[in-house]
Design a protein around this motif. Structure first.
Motif, mmCIF file in Angstrom:
data_model
loop_
_atom_site.group_PDB
_atom_site.id
_atom_site.type_symbol
_atom_site.label_atom_id
_atom_site.label_comp_id
_atom_site.label_asym_id
_atom_site.label_seq_id
_atom_site.Cartn_x
_atom_site.Cartn_y
_atom_site.Cartn_z
ATOM 1 N N ARG A 98 0.835 -1.214 0.000
ATOM 2 C CA ARG A 98 0.000 0.000 0.000
ATOM 3 C C ARG A 98 0.868 1.262 0.000
ATOM 4 O O ARG A 98 0.776 2.117 0.898
ATOM 5 N N PRO A 99 1.715 1.374 -1.007
ATOM 6 C CA PRO A 99 2.731 2.440 -0.958
ATOM 7 C C PRO A 99 2.195 3.793 -1.393
ATOM 8 O O PRO A 99 1.213 3.890 -2.135
ATOM 9 N N ASP A 100 2.868 4.838 -0.927
ATOM 10 C CA ASP A 100 2.748 6.145 -1.518
ATOM 11 C C ASP A 100 3.643 6.066 -2.761
ATOM 12 O O ASP A 100 4.842 5.759 -2.633
ATOM 13 N N GLN A 102 5.002 8.090 -4.810
ATOM 14 C CA GLN A 102 6.194 8.950 -4.865
ATOM 15 C C GLN A 102 7.346 8.338 -4.053
ATOM 16 O O GLN A 102 8.481 8.269 -4.489
ATOM 17 N N ARG A 103 6.991 7.862 -2.830
ATOM 18 C CA ARG A 103 8.038 7.239 -1.988
ATOM 19 C C ARG A 103 8.507 5.920 -2.606
ATOM 20 O O ARG A 103 9.688 5.590 -2.548
ATOM 21 N N THR A 264 2.514 -2.315 -7.801
ATOM 22 C CA THR A 264 1.210 -1.713 -7.475
ATOM 23 C C THR A 264 0.016 -2.502 -8.038
ATOM 24 O O THR A 264 -1.127 -2.123 -7.803
#
Ligand SMILES: CCCCCCC/C=C/C(=O)SCCNC(=O)CCNC(=O)[C@H](O)C(C)(C)COP(=O)(O)OP(=O)(O)OC[C@H]1O[C@@H](n2cnc3c(N)ncnc32)[C@H](O)[C@@H]1OP(=O)(O)O
Length: 285
Positions: A98-100, A102-103, A264
């Protein structure tokens, strides 16, 4: 300044006096660097308890420490960990789950840079694998030129087991060490090797009973370059590794886009979530 220098006795040899360079750049102090005054070799110890997971900050520290060692004209580097049972548990899956986005992009760019720095290092490198070394931990170890491992631990690329397709940089350093057929089978099986099996297939070069013995074996390896011209040595190494390095430098953007697209995907996110849960519940059974 990236490092502060203080004097201390070495935890590895007990009596030999060393310089300890502590990372000031990170609030987590996730890397310790000690330089042996006698040999000029630096020991870089990953120090992110409990299991040295490679998050963005640790990855950046590893890259910076390599650059610092090269600038200081270090004569050799031993990569190890402050843990008694884990060299590195690999990528911190929380960076992928569940990443951001951009990060996540920053994270993978940092991983690419770390790989370029360690795989292409101008300074001779040895990994003192003093604990388990799955996935990203194995990538780091195979970036080094020599591997000494303690018994009864495991090492390998297990990504396939939890549904990740290893990107090119992960394959390359593995393939550089192992015969192609063994590398292909092990990657497809997501196989983790015991220290003994790793020795038998050539994934590691030597076993050592203790960390101290492993340190001495790494030192002995690094000393084999003592009478070799450092520029000739480094350029010869580049002749073997230069194409792999150039391929990533040229293909960095595509590699990054492929990585983000892969991680993703809904299916991959589901698998990562399940794997994290499995790891968390492992000890409760
Ligand atoms: C294109 C996309 C693919 C990109 C792939 C790039 C290549 C690299 C991929 C990776 O590196 S993925 C990570 C692979 N790593 C693993 O599979 C290792 C899993 N961990 C273990 O097997 C064990 O934890 C250990 C390393 C053998 C250590 O065992 P120990 O008993 O000492 O500790 P634990 O209690 O198991 O773990 C402590 C703590 O840490 C959590 N944790 C462990 N590994 C990970 C991890 N990789 N990511 C996130 N979190 C991890 C574990 O759940 C424990 O936390 P709590 O549950 O106590 O909160």
């Amino acid at each position: 300044m990236f490092f502060q220098i203080t004097k201390a006795a070495t935890p590895l040899t007990g009596c030999r006096r060393q310089l300890i360079l502590r990372s000031l750049s990170s609030s987590t102090n996730n890397i310790q660097i000690e330089v042996d005054n006698k040999t000029g070799f630096a020991t870089v110890s990953m120090n992110r308890p409990p299991v040295n997971l490679l998050n963005l900050e640790l990855i950046n520290s590893l890259t910076r420490s390599m650059k610092e060692m090269e600038q200081n004209k270090s004569r050799g580097i031993i990569l190890t960990s402050t843990s008694n049972s884990v060299f590195s548990g690999g990528l911190d899956i929380k960076e992928l789950y569940r990443p951001d986005v951009q990060r996540l992009r920053e994270f993978w760019t940092a991983f690419q840079d770390m790989w370029l720095a360690w795989y292409g290092s101008a300074v001779p490198t040895a990994a003192l694998i003093n604990g388990h070394s799955p996935a990203g931990g194995c990538v780091l170890a195979t970036c080094c030129e020599y591997r000494v491992m303690l018994p009864k631990f495991t090492i390998g690329l297990n990504e396939a087991k939890f549904g990740l397709v290893p990107p090119p940089v992960v394959r390359i350093s593995f393939k550089n060490v192992l015969p192609l057929r063994i590398a292909e089978l092990a990657l497809c099986q997501g196989k983790l090797f015991t220290s003994n099996d790793a020795l038998n297939i050539g994934l590691i070069d030597e076993l050592a009973k203790t960390k101290e013995e492993g340190y001495e074996k790494c030192v002995k390896f690094l000393q084999t370059f003592r009478k070799v011209d450092p520029v000739a040595r480094s350029l010869t190494k580049q002749q073997f590794r230069g194409k792999d390095l150039d391929d990533l430098r040229k293909g960095k953007q595509k590699d990054l886009n492929d990585f983000v697209e892969h991680v993703t995907q809904d299916d991959i996110q589901m698998r990562l979530g399940l794997y994290l849960e499995q790891l968390h519940n492992r000890k409760k059974k």
